[in-house]
Design an enzyme around this catalytic site. Structure first.
Site, short mmCIF file in Angstrom:
data_model
loop_
_atom_site.label_atom_id
_atom_site.label_comp_id
_atom_site.label_asym_id
_atom_site.label_seq_id
_atom_site.Cartn_x
_atom_site.Cartn_y
_atom_site.Cartn_z
N HIS A 1 80.93 -27.90 -7.06
CA HIS A 1 79.51 -27.67 -7.36
C HIS A 1 79.31 -26.29 -7.99
O HIS A 1 79.10 -25.30 -7.30
CB HIS A 1 78.68 -27.79 -6.08
CG HIS A 1 77.21 -27.91 -6.31
ND1 HIS A 1 76.40 -28.80 -5.65
CD2 HIS A 1 76.38 -27.26 -7.17
CE1 HIS A 1 75.16 -28.69 -6.07
NE2 HIS A 1 75.11 -27.75 -7.00
N HIS B 1 72.49 -16.01 -12.56
CA HIS B 1 71.18 -15.69 -13.13
C HIS B 1 71.20 -14.30 -13.71
O HIS B 1 71.82 -13.39 -13.16
CB HIS B 1 70.08 -15.78 -12.06
CG HIS B 1 69.73 -17.18 -11.68
ND1 HIS B 1 69.12 -18.05 -12.56
CD2 HIS B 1 69.90 -17.86 -10.54
CE1 HIS B 1 68.94 -19.21 -11.95
NE2 HIS B 1 69.42 -19.13 -10.73
N ASN C 1 72.43 -29.44 -15.07
CA ASN C 1 71.15 -28.82 -15.42
C ASN C 1 71.31 -27.67 -16.40
O ASN C 1 70.90 -26.55 -16.17
CB ASN C 1 70.39 -28.37 -14.17
CG ASN C 1 71.14 -27.34 -13.36
OD1 ASN C 1 72.36 -27.24 -13.44
ND2 ASN C 1 70.42 -26.55 -12.57
N HIS D 1 70.75 -33.56 -4.69
CA HIS D 1 70.13 -32.32 -4.21
C HIS D 1 68.96 -32.79 -3.36
O HIS D 1 67.95 -33.26 -3.89
CB HIS D 1 69.68 -31.51 -5.43
CG HIS D 1 68.85 -30.32 -5.13
ND1 HIS D 1 69.27 -29.05 -5.44
CD2 HIS D 1 67.65 -30.18 -4.55
CE1 HIS D 1 68.34 -28.18 -5.06
NE2 HIS D 1 67.34 -28.84 -4.53
N ASP E 1 78.19 -23.76 -5.09
CA ASP E 1 76.88 -23.82 -5.77
C ASP E 1 76.68 -22.56 -6.62
O ASP E 1 75.59 -21.99 -6.66
CB ASP E 1 75.72 -24.01 -4.78
CG ASP E 1 74.42 -24.43 -5.48
OD1 ASP E 1 74.45 -24.67 -6.71
OD2 ASP E 1 73.39 -24.51 -4.80
N HIS F 1 75.21 -29.33 -0.99
CA HIS F 1 74.76 -28.14 -0.23
C HIS F 1 73.83 -28.43 0.95
O HIS F 1 72.66 -28.10 0.91
CB HIS F 1 74.09 -27.13 -1.17
CG HIS F 1 73.19 -27.70 -2.24
ND1 HIS F 1 72.11 -28.50 -1.95
CD2 HIS F 1 73.20 -27.56 -3.59
CE1 HIS F 1 71.51 -28.83 -3.07
NE2 HIS F 1 72.15 -28.27 -4.09
N ASP G 1 71.07 -32.70 -10.09
CA ASP G 1 71.05 -31.46 -9.31
C ASP G 1 70.14 -30.40 -9.90
O ASP G 1 70.02 -30.23 -11.10
CB ASP G 1 72.45 -30.87 -9.14
CG ASP G 1 72.42 -29.67 -8.20
OD1 ASP G 1 71.87 -29.80 -7.10
OD2 ASP G 1 72.90 -28.60 -8.59
N HIS H 1 77.48 -24.14 -11.51
CA HIS H 1 76.60 -24.18 -12.68
C HIS H 1 77.19 -23.22 -13.71
O HIS H 1 77.28 -22.03 -13.47
CB HIS H 1 75.18 -23.75 -12.30
CG HIS H 1 74.55 -24.66 -11.28
ND1 HIS H 1 73.79 -25.75 -11.64
CD2 HIS H 1 74.59 -24.66 -9.92
CE1 HIS H 1 73.39 -26.38 -10.54
NE2 HIS H 1 73.86 -25.73 -9.49
N LEU H 2 77.62 -23.78 -14.84
CA LEU H 2 78.27 -22.93 -15.85
C LEU H 2 77.31 -22.47 -16.94
O LEU H 2 77.67 -21.67 -17.78
CB LEU H 2 79.48 -23.64 -16.46
CG LEU H 2 80.65 -23.89 -15.49
CD1 LEU H 2 81.82 -24.55 -16.23
CD2 LEU H 2 81.13 -22.60 -14.84
ZN LIG Z 1 71.28 -28.24 -5.94
#
Ligand SMILES: [Zn+2]
Lengths: 429, 306
Positions: free
Chosen positions: A62, A309, A96, A180, A305, A232, A153, A64-65
């Site tokens: 899990h 940011h 996402n 999610h 996860d 998660h 997600d 986020h790239l």
């Molecule tokens: Zn999530």
């Protein structure tokens, strides 16, 4: 090129392997296992891993790239560097992005871009078009292009009718739907609902927002006889629901993040946005239940996860700041410190949760440590004491609540796809 | 004598001695406000910025007047746009203001925690003038001051906060401050307006307004946020008034000695009947006067700290 990894304690739970061995690796393939003398093997590079452990490469299911869309926060390359530094040889990236991973082109783009890297990147594609929860994404096409699971997600699949079709359709490919879990009519808040949110006067999200959807998803998976994976998890209610469902034979699996088994909503008293996540940090009793769930196998794996940011986005008024923290480089250290050294899990169990189980859930082959196998390994020093320093992270983003935290246990090296990451460098092997 | 913190972010955890010092200092300034020339040179040369991200004419005027009475230089910065909508971030705005060499920042913001965040990015003394639904410490202090002024003590007094407690920074500051000063605090309102776990703060919960009136020395009646609540937390304002509104009839039937406070502005016919709002049980306008004295005290104590 030939390399010899010497004196490591080699562990692979699926092979029931746990002994001190040397490995001879040539052109990315394990040639010999046992006691290997550098005198016998000419022209080889020796790595002495005395007192280190050598395990099948870790896998984070899990992350986020951010590519495509938010390359200022992370790219496939920087995310892969972060993964390698954190001890992972493979990751599954969430859909996402901008645009969302809901077309075969984007799946192929990610596969193509990550091809040259040590770290394997497997796209999780959107379950519905634009992750809007209204119409099915081209699941068959996405699967064929290389998507290994489906998820909206960042958001829940709101509509049970659509979820039903997503589950039924993905079942044809035996891939899990990753949810999610959060009822959006109850989750209009910035932190956990509890005594701390009352004291801080902060808009809050009760546990039941998660429990409701976990319960719904379990029922839907049972009804469709399809596979659901709960991302998660953060509440004790969710742990219990999953435990009961597994007993009934429902095809449900679950993951937990390191922050959800170490931090509580108490940390929000300083209004530091690095403690803002979705789902929110809960309470000590939730952590207790999660640790129990990790122990008895209710929770199958640990995932970061990883959610990079930009500084200017996190440095904002608390309720406006985005959710999420980076985690690829702290997950292993926190897990060893909090779970292995505190005797919640054995080392074998931890490897299952960080390497074996995520691959099982995603139908990926599990690396074997035997002669003739392609090498896919993580070398870990479980006793190395180090301090997290966000300025030194390989990730492009620095949003971590674990900055300056003292951890015991760290990855020393990862090896995959004929590359070795060691002492901050990639070595071709 | 000086305060133990160089900021006033809330009343949570503020020691009794600090609150007492502010109340005592306010008494001195309360006298100044009765003089023909209502000005003292105490903060001459100090620059104070009123940073208001949420419109609140009353609180801003009260702070501004307190600053003028203390001879400070005042700058007002008001905007209703949050940094999510503007190009400039909140941090950039603050850095800009900071560069103009300000000594104190009075901040009002719709997001809880902004004053705390300000202490990390600015060297100025920070005074919270209301952050989200978190705290509004000067309102809490002026309420406490007004109760003490009318009833002569705080220790052992029974105070009930009535209304939408879960959407009220005034309620939280009152609860924390009053409890520190030895009062017994309860809340009364529809269950949908009582926040999670408030009992574990040692606060009793009432759902019957007559009982609340009968069993307390003071009712601090909160403003019902019209835009926020109707339909979601209460069926209608009419139903709210019928079941929780403070009326002369209810007071006279249950407790003629009760003291009514209200932070203003009042919704007549909702939380208070007009008769109560103008009647003998309330001290609403004294609260406004005391507000200036309390703010003078806080500004003075923080502004002269070393
Ligand atoms: Zn999530």
């Amino acid at each position: 090129m030939k390399i010899i990894l010497k004196n490591a304690r080699v562990i692979n739970p699926i092979q029931k392997l746990d002994s001190k061995l040397d490995l001879l690796i040539e052109d990315g393939v394990i040639q010999k296992i046992g006691e290997i003398s550098e005198k016998v093997v000419k022209d080889s590079q020796i790595f002495d891993f005395e007192n280190k452990i050598c395990v099948p490469g870790l896998f984070d299911m899990h992350v986020h790239l951010r590519e495509p869309g938010r390359e200022d926060e992370e790219t496939i390359d920087t995310g892969s560097n972060s993964a390698a530094a954190g001890g992972f040889t493979g990751v599954a990236c969430m859909p996402n992005t901008s645009p969302d991973i809901d077309s075969a082109e984007i799946v192929k783009f990610i596969k193509e871009k990550s091809k040259k890297n040590l770290v394997d990147v497997f796209p999780v594609a959107a379950a519905t078009l634009n992750r809007k929860g209204e119409a099915l994404s081209p699941i068959a096409e996405l699967y064929e292009a290389g998507a290994i699971a489906f998820s909206d997600d960042g958001s829940v699949i709101k509509n049970a009718g659509i979820l039903r079709r997503v589950l039924e359709y993905s079942k044809m490919f035996d891939v899990p739907v990753i949810e999610h879990c959060e009822d959006e009519t109850l989750s209009d808040g910035a932190m956990n609902e509890g005594l701390v949110s009352t004291i801080l006067g902060m808009p809050s999200i009760p546990n039941v927002a998660e429990d409701l959807i976990v319960a719904r998803d379990i029922l839907m998976a049972e009804f469709t006889d399809a596979r659901i994976h709960i991302a998660h998890i953060s509440t004790k209610g969710a742990v219990e629901l999953i435990r009961q469902a597994k007993k009934r034979g429902v095809k449900v699996t679950a993951e937990v993040t390191p922050h959800h088994f170490t931090l509580t909503d108490d940390s929000l008293k300083l209004f530091d946005t690095n403690y803002k996540m979705s789902p929110p940090l809960r309470t000590t009793s939730d952590i207790q239940a999660i640790l129990e769930g990790l122990k008895d196998g209710t929770i199958d794996c640990i995932a970061s996860d990883h959610a990079p940011h930009a500084i200017e986005e996190k440095e904002m008024e608390f309720v406006f700041a985005p959710n999420g923290i980076v985690g690829l480089e702290t997950t292993l250290g926190i897990s060893i410190s909090e779970l292995v050294h505190k005797k919640i899990l054995t080392l074998n169990q931890l490897i299952e949760k960080l390497s074996i189980n995520p691959r099982k859930i995603l139908n990926l082959p599990i690396p074997e440590i035997k002669e003739g196998s392609e090498v896919n390994l993580t070398i870990i020093d479980t006793d190395l004491i180090w301090t997290v320093d966000v300025t030194k992270l390989k990730s492009k983003s620095k949003n971590s609540p674990f900055d300056k935290r003292l951890l015991t246990g760290k990855s020393i090296s990862v090896i995959n796809k004929r590359q070795m990451y060691f002492e901050d460098n990639y070595i071709r092997i | 004598m000086s305060l133990s913190s160089r900021h006033l972010l809330g009343l949570y955890g503020v020691p009794k001695e600090d609150i007492q010092l502010i109340l005592d200092t306010a008494t001195t300034f309360r006298e100044v406000l009765e003089r023909p020339i209502k000005k003292v040179p105490t903060l001459q040369g100090k620059t104070i910025v009123n940073l208001f991200y949420e419109s609140s004419t009353r609180t801003r005027i009260s702070f501004e007047l307190a600053q003028k009475r203390l001879s400070a230089d005042t700058i007002n910065f008001s905007t209703s746009t949050s940094s999510t909508k503007k190009g400039e971030t909140f941090k950039d705005t603050v850095r800009n203001i900071e560069a103009m060499k300000v000594d104190m920042i009075v901040v009002r913001h719709q997001s809880a925690g902004v004053p705390t965040y300000l202490t990390k990015i600015s060297k100025a003394n920070i005074i919270n003038a209301g952050d989200g639904l978190h705290e509004h410490p000067t309102q809490g202090l002026l309420d406490i001051y007004s109760i003490k002024e009318k009833l002569g003590k705080l220790d052992g007094l029974k105070v009930c906060i009535v209304g939408d407690v879960s959407h009220s920074r005034v309620a939280l500051s009152n609860i924390f401050g009053l409890k520190t000063m030895g009062a017994k605090v309860s809340v009364c309102g529809p269950s949908t307006m009582i926040p999670f776990g408030i009992e574990s703060l040692g606060v009793k919960v009432y759902n019957k307004i007559n009982q609340a009136i009968a069993e307390h020395d003071v009712l601090n009646v909160l403003r019902i946020q019209l835009e926020r609540n109707a339909g979601e937390r209460i069926p209608s304002l009419r139903e709210y008034h019928n079941y929780f509104g403070i009326t002369t009839e209810r007071i006279e039937k249950n407790n003629r000695d009760v003291l009514i406070l209200h932070p203003g502005p009042i919704n007549r016919g909702v939380e208070l009947s007009s008769e109560v709002a103008d009647g003998p049980y309330q001290v609403i306008l004294d609260q406004v006067t005391n507000g200036v004295a309390i703010r003078m005290a806080v500004l003075y104590l923080l502004g002269t700290m070393h």
